[in-house]
Design a protein around this motif. Structure first.
Motif, PDB file in Angstrom:
ATOM      1  N   PHE A  53      54.085  36.265  39.628  1.00 20.46           N
ATOM      2  CA  PHE A  53      53.856  37.964  40.870  1.00 20.46           C
ATOM      3  C   PHE A  53      53.574  38.478  39.371  1.00 20.46           C
ATOM      4  O   PHE A  53      52.482  39.588  40.104  1.00 20.46           O
ATOM      5  CB  PHE A  53      55.304  38.060  40.631  1.00 20.46           C
ATOM      6  N   ALA A  54      52.596  37.669  38.678  1.00 11.32           N
ATOM      7  CA  ALA A  54      51.447  38.683  37.594  1.00 11.32           C
ATOM      8  C   ALA A  54      50.286  38.738  37.691  1.00 11.32           C
ATOM      9  O   ALA A  54      49.881  37.847  38.724  1.00 11.32           O
ATOM     10  CB  ALA A  54      51.632  38.964  36.070  1.00 11.32           C
ATOM     11  N   ALA A  55      49.199  39.433  37.813  1.00 10.59           N
ATOM     12  CA  ALA A  55      47.800  38.907  37.444  1.00 10.59           C
ATOM     13  C   ALA A  55      47.112  37.728  36.982  1.00 10.59           C
ATOM     14  O   ALA A  55      47.875  36.827  36.143  1.00 10.59           O
ATOM     15  CB  ALA A  55      47.123  40.151  37.210  1.00 10.59           C
ATOM     16  N   LEU A  56      46.776  36.836  38.201  1.00 10.36           N
ATOM     17  CA  LEU A  56      46.463  35.477  37.576  1.00 10.36           C
ATOM     18  C   LEU A  56      45.358  35.178  38.272  1.00 10.36           C
ATOM     19  O   LEU A  56      44.698  35.654  39.028  1.00 10.36           O
ATOM     20  CB  LEU A  56      47.544  34.470  38.106  1.00 10.36           C
ATOM     21  N   PRO A  57      44.428  34.483  37.529  1.00  8.49           N
ATOM     22  CA  PRO A  57      43.161  34.242  37.509  1.00  8.49           C
ATOM     23  C   PRO A  57      42.716  33.297  38.561  1.00  8.49           C
ATOM     24  O   PRO A  57      43.864  32.337  39.035  1.00  8.49           O
ATOM     25  CB  PRO A  57      42.550  33.215  36.381  1.00  8.49           C
ATOM     26  N   GLY A  58      41.443  32.947  39.865  1.00  9.71           N
ATOM     27  CA  GLY A  58      41.821  32.267  40.541  1.00  9.71           C
ATOM     28  C   GLY A  58      42.492  33.435  41.910  1.00  9.71           C
ATOM     29  O   GLY A  58      42.240  32.295  43.063  1.00  9.71           O
ATOM     30  N   ALA A  59      43.140  33.432  41.836  1.00  2.91           N
ATOM     31  CA  ALA A  59      43.891  34.640  42.895  1.00  2.91           C
ATOM     32  C   ALA A  59      43.069  34.602  44.150  1.00  2.91           C
ATOM     33  O   ALA A  59      42.132  35.287  43.762  1.00  2.91           O
ATOM     34  CB  ALA A  59      44.201  35.911  42.846  1.00  2.91           C
ATOM     35  N   GLY A  60      43.448  33.718  45.133  1.00  2.19           N
ATOM     36  CA  GLY A  60      43.350  33.888  46.148  1.00  2.19           C
ATOM     37  C   GLY A  60      42.067  32.223  46.532  1.00  2.19           C
ATOM     38  O   GLY A  60      41.167  32.620  47.409  1.00  2.19           O
ATOM     39  N   ASP A  61      41.904  32.004  45.400  1.00  2.00           N
ATOM     40  CA  ASP A  61      40.889  30.729  45.044  1.00  2.00           C
ATOM     41  C   ASP A  61      41.330  29.184  45.188  1.00  2.00           C
ATOM     42  O   ASP A  61      40.637  28.650  44.542  1.00  2.00           O
ATOM     43  CB  ASP A  61      39.647  31.770  44.826  1.00  2.00           C
ATOM     44  N   TRP A  62      42.747  29.661  44.664  1.00  2.82           N
ATOM     45  CA  TRP A  62      42.987  27.817  44.756  1.00  2.82           C
ATOM     46  C   TRP A  62      43.285  26.843  46.072  1.00  2.82           C
ATOM     47  O   TRP A  62      43.165  27.281  47.202  1.00  2.82           O
ATOM     48  CB  TRP A  62      44.644  28.116  43.734  1.00  2.82           C
ATOM     49  N   ARG A  63      42.467  26.065  45.548  1.00  2.00           N
ATOM     50  CA  ARG A  63      42.950  24.427  46.712  1.00  2.00           C
ATOM     51  C   ARG A  63      43.850  24.433  46.480  1.00  2.00           C
ATOM     52  O   ARG A  63      44.726  24.033  48.083  1.00  2.00           O
ATOM     53  CB  ARG A  63      41.816  23.652  46.450  1.00  2.00           C
ATOM     54  N   GLU A  64      45.470  23.789  45.463  1.00  3.14           N
ATOM     55  CA  GLU A  64      46.622  23.681  45.530  1.00  3.14           C
ATOM     56  C   GLU A  64      47.148  24.084  44.871  1.00  3.14           C
ATOM     57  O   GLU A  64      47.134  24.709  43.598  1.00  3.14           O
ATOM     58  CB  GLU A  64      46.138  22.057  45.074  1.00  3.14           C
TER      59      GLU A  64
END
Length: 226
Positions: free
Chosen positions: A96-107
């Motif tokens: 639930f924290a800030a994560l790299p690539g949020a909104g762009d993971w395929r799986e």
């Protein structure tokens, strides 16, 4: 480090939940190489893939070895070190924290009971849906049919000694459809693979047939939930 390893991943131990049940922990399997069910699932991952609650890193490490872009996240520093030791990239991070690539993971992967993280599977699936790109796929390991949805407190018990209580959840195969649809996914398919149960959640129904794992349907029945 060995004591911390025993607490998190030791072969002997149970997860006690506040409904009075005990579930065996699978530390040996988590630390082993991917099994047949894992490999069937990973065969569908083209990346980038986010492994949520990566633990010792068997899935993240295997994807990295296959040349698939993957990232493991876990709140345990030991888990991150073990995943790195398998040449798998990992961060110490809460989902639930800030994560790299949020909104762009395929799986996104929620395997080994990690649908229970935080004790709120509805909120967790909404978060996962937001981490995926349009048409992205979430793989969620669930309990066999009949488990329903349970939410409450849990603790790890080893050698008769219990750890701190934390919020946890259990989701059965028959219950994941409603949770997935409410989280914004468009279609859910449940598959039994080599005695384990997985749900495929996708935001684009047309993509589902192209990402389902292959299995011997005579031994591993499959159905689609609409």
């Amino acid at each position: 480090m060995s004591r911390e390893f025993d607490v998190l991943y030791g072969a002997s131990g149970v997860l006690e939940t506040s409904d009075g049940r005990s579930r065996a922990l699978r530390g040996e399997r988590w630390c082993d190489e991917p099994d047949e069910a894992d490999r069937a699932l990973l065969d569908t991952c083209a990346g980038p893939t986010l492994d949520i609650g990566c633990g010792p890193g068997r899935l993240t490490g295997e994807l990295a070895a296959r040349g698939v872009v993957a990232l493991g996240i876990d709140t345990s520093p030991l888990a991150v070190r073990l995943t790195n030791g398998r040449n798998g990239p990992a961060l110490r991070r809460d989902v639930f924290a800030a994560l790299p690539g949020a909104g762009d993971w395929r799986e996104a992967l929620l395997i080994d009971g990690n649908i229970g993280i935080g004790g709120d599977p509805a909120a967790l699936l909404r978060r996962v849906r937001g981490l995926l790109r349009p048409g992205g796929v979430a793989w969620v390991e669930v309990e066999p049919p009949g488990a329903g949805v349970w939410i409450g407190g849990a603790r790890v018990v080893r050698a008769g000694r219990g750890g701190a209580v934390f919020r946890w959840a259990v989701v059965g195969a028959e219950a994941i459809e409603a949770l997935g649809l409410a989280a914004g996914f468009r279609r859910v398919r449940v598959t039994e693979l080599f005695g384990r149960w997985f749900a495929t959640l996708t935001s684009n129904p047309d993509d589902l047939d192209s990402v389902r794992p292959e299995a011997d349907d005579s031994a591993n029945p499959m159905w689609t939930m609409r």
